[in-house]
Write an enzyme that holds these catalytic residues in place. Structure first.
Site, short mmCIF file in Angstrom:
data_model
loop_
_atom_site.label_atom_id
_atom_site.label_comp_id
_atom_site.label_asym_id
_atom_site.label_seq_id
_atom_site.Cartn_x
_atom_site.Cartn_y
_atom_site.Cartn_z
N ALA A 167 73.87 33.04 60.13
CA ALA A 167 74.84 33.61 61.06
C ALA A 167 75.37 34.95 60.54
O ALA A 167 75.53 35.92 61.29
CB ALA A 167 75.99 32.63 61.30
N ASP A 168 75.65 35.01 59.25
CA ASP A 168 76.06 36.27 58.63
C ASP A 168 74.95 37.31 58.70
O ASP A 168 75.18 38.48 59.06
CB ASP A 168 76.42 36.04 57.16
CG ASP A 168 77.83 35.54 56.97
OD1 ASP A 168 78.75 36.07 57.61
OD2 ASP A 168 78.02 34.61 56.17
N LEU A 169 73.74 36.91 58.34
CA LEU A 169 72.64 37.87 58.26
C LEU A 169 72.29 38.44 59.62
O LEU A 169 72.10 39.66 59.77
CB LEU A 169 71.42 37.19 57.64
CG LEU A 169 71.60 36.73 56.19
CD1 LEU A 169 70.41 35.88 55.75
CD2 LEU A 169 71.77 37.91 55.25
N GLY A 179 74.87 40.96 60.70
CA GLY A 179 74.68 42.24 60.02
C GLY A 179 73.54 43.04 60.60
O GLY A 179 73.64 44.26 60.80
#
Length: 409
Positions: free
Chosen positions: A181-183, A186
C-alpha cells in the site's frame, strides 16, 4: 555532521536533471515517490527534524553493515541530501520558504492540515509560487470523511480489500508480505508528479497532486475489483490460486513446491500431451479454462497427484522445455543469487560516506538514452545541511552557527 562542499556532491544526470525537490516525506510512501524521481535525475533536499530525522532511521535491526543506519531507511533514501530544519519554529519556516522558492517540486506526507499550520500548505505556497508542483501523499487523500485519519500500510490493506482476498480460504485474512500500500502510493505519486511537470511545461503552472493510499489500493485491486463489479459477489480467498485462471497456483512436488502458471487452453493441451494426460482433454470439466475454473477442486486434486510424482528441478526443466509457465519459490538469498537477477543489474553498490560499498536494490526502470543515476548513498542525518544552506541560500559559517545555537538546524 558533514561539512562537505558542493564540489563533493556529484551532479545529477537523467531526464529530470535540473529539477529540485523539497522533500518533506518520511517512512515509506513519500520517500519511495521521491527516490524514484531522484533516480531519474532530480536533485533532492530531504528535510528532517534535528536530532531524530525520518522515523525509519530508528527502524533497527537490521542496520546496514558496518554502520548504525537502518536498512529500512537506506532502501528508500538514496540520491538525497539530508538537511535538518525544525519547521515548527518561525526561523525554520523562513528557511523552508527560502529553499522552496528555489525548488520545482515539493513532496510531503504529513496528515492533512499539518503543514498549513507552519505556512507550508499548498493553498499558501501555491499562491506564492504558481509554478510549484506540490505532491501530497496521505492515507485517505485531502478530502472525504476519512481525510484527517492517519494512514498505515496494514490498515490500508485491510480497508482497501486486499486482505479479504489474501490468505487460505479457511484461514485469517492476510496482508501482503511487503508494504504494497505504501509502495503503490509512492509510485502513483511519482506518476502524478511527472504528469504535472508535463502540464507545467505547457502552461507554466504547477498544481497539487493529491494521492490517497486508500484510493491507490482500490485502483490496484485490478481484476479482483472488476470481478466484484461484474458479479456483485465478494471474491473469496483462494490461497495461492488465481481467481480467473486454473491451473495457475502453487503445487507440491516430491521434494518441495513450484508455481505452475498455465494461462490458456493451448498451453494446457501442451501440458497434458507431454505428461500423458490426453484423457483430460476429452473431459468437458478440463477442456476449457472456464470449465477448469468451475471445477477448480477437481482440477487441483488431479494435477496435485501428477506433480507429486517428481521433484521440483525435474518439473522446472520439463516445463521450461515445452514453454509452460513455471518457477521456483525462491528465498531472498536465492533471489539475489539468481543469474537473471544478477544479469539485469538488480543489485547495485554505491560508495558510502566512508568509501565502503553500500548494497542497494536497483531501480527497475531501464531507459536506453537516459539511464537512472546512482550518485549518492542514503545520507546520514543532517549530512548536507551546511552544503545546501551555503550553496542555495548563501549562508556563511556564522549564520549557520547561529541557527544551530537556536536549534533551528
Amino acid at each position: 555532521m558533514s561539512h562537505a562542499n558542493s564540489t563533493q556532491t556529484p551532479q545529477p544526470s537523467g531526464p529530470l536533471a535540473g529539477l529540485t525537490i523539497f522533500d518533506l516525506t518520511r517512512v515509506l510512501a513519500g520517500p519511495t515517490c521521491v527516490q524514484m524521481l531522484a533516480d531519474l535525475g532530480a536533485s533532492v533536499i530531504k528535510i528532517e527534524k534535528p536530532g531524530s530525522g525520518d522515523d525509519t532511521r530508528g527502524f533497527v535491526p537490521p542496520a546496514m553493515p558496518g554502520t548504525d543506519q537502518s536498512a529500512y531507511f537506506a532502501g528508500a533514501n538514496r540520491n538525497k541530501r539530508s538537511v535538518t530544519i525544525d519547521i515548527a519554529k518561525p526561523s525554520g519556516q523562513k528557511l523552508a520558504h527560502d529553499l522552496i522558492a528555489r525548488c520545482d517540486i515539493l513532496v510531503e506526507n504529513f496528515k492533512v492540515g499539518t503543514l498549513a499550520r507552519y505556512g507550508l500548505g499548498y493553498e499558501q505556497l501555491g499562491k506564492l509560487h504558481p509554478g510549484l508542483i506540490y505532491c501530497s501523499i496521505t492515507g485517505f487523500g485531502q478530502t472525504g470523511p476519512y481525510a484527517a485519519r492517519p494512514g498505515y500500510d496494514s490498515l490500508i490493506q485491510a480497508m482497501g480489500g486486499v486482505m479479504s482476498l489474501t490468505g487460505e480460504p479457511d484461514g485469517q485474512p492476510m496482508k501482503v508480505g511487503v508494504p504494497v500500500a505504501d509502495l503503490f502510493a509512492g509510485l502513483y505519486g511519482a506518476i502524478g508528479v511527472l504528469a504535472a511537470l508535463r502540464h507545467r511545461e505547457a502552461t507554466g503552472l504547477g498544481q497539487q497532486v493529491d494521492i490517497g493510499m486508500l484510493d491507490t489500493n482500490v485502483a490496484w485491486l485490478a481484476n479482483q475489483g472488476m470481478n466484484y463489479l461484474a458479479s456483485g459477489q465478494n471474491p473469496p480467498r483462494l490461497g495461492n490460486q488465481h481467481p480467473n485462471i486454473v491451473p495457475y497456483q502453487v503445487f507440491a512436488t516430491a521434494d518441495g513446491h513450484i508455481v505452475l502458471s498455465i494461462g490458456n487452453d493451448a498451453t494446457f493441451a501442451r501440458f497434458c500431451q507431454r505428461f500423458g494426460l490426453d484423457h483430460l482433454l476429452a473431459d468437458p470439466k478440463f477442456v476449457t479454462n472456464a470449465a477448469r475454473v468451475a471445477n477448480r477442486a477437481l482440477v487441483t486434486e488431479t494435477l496435485a497427484n501428477v506433480l507429486a510424482a517428481h521433484g521440483s528441478a525435474w518439473w522446472l526443466a520439463e516445463l521450461e522445455a515445452i514453454k509452460v509457465g513455471c518457477g521456483p519459490i525462491n528465498t531472498l538469498e536465492q533471489v539475489f543469487a539468481d543469474p537473471h537477477v544478477i544479469a539485469r543489474g538488480n543489485l547495485i553498490e554505491i560508495a558510502g560516506k566512508d568509501g565502503n560499498p553500500v548494497k542497494l536494490v536497483a531501480n527497475p526502470v531501464r531507459l536506453s538514452a537516459t539511464p537512472v543515476d546512482y550518485r549518492l548513498p542514503p545520507p546520514m542525518l543532517g549530512e548536507h545541511t551546511d552544503e545546501v544552506l551555503t550553496d542555495m541560500l548563501g549562508l556563511d559559517a556564522s549564520e549557520r552557527a547561529a541557527l544551530r545555537r537556536d536549534q533551528i538546524i
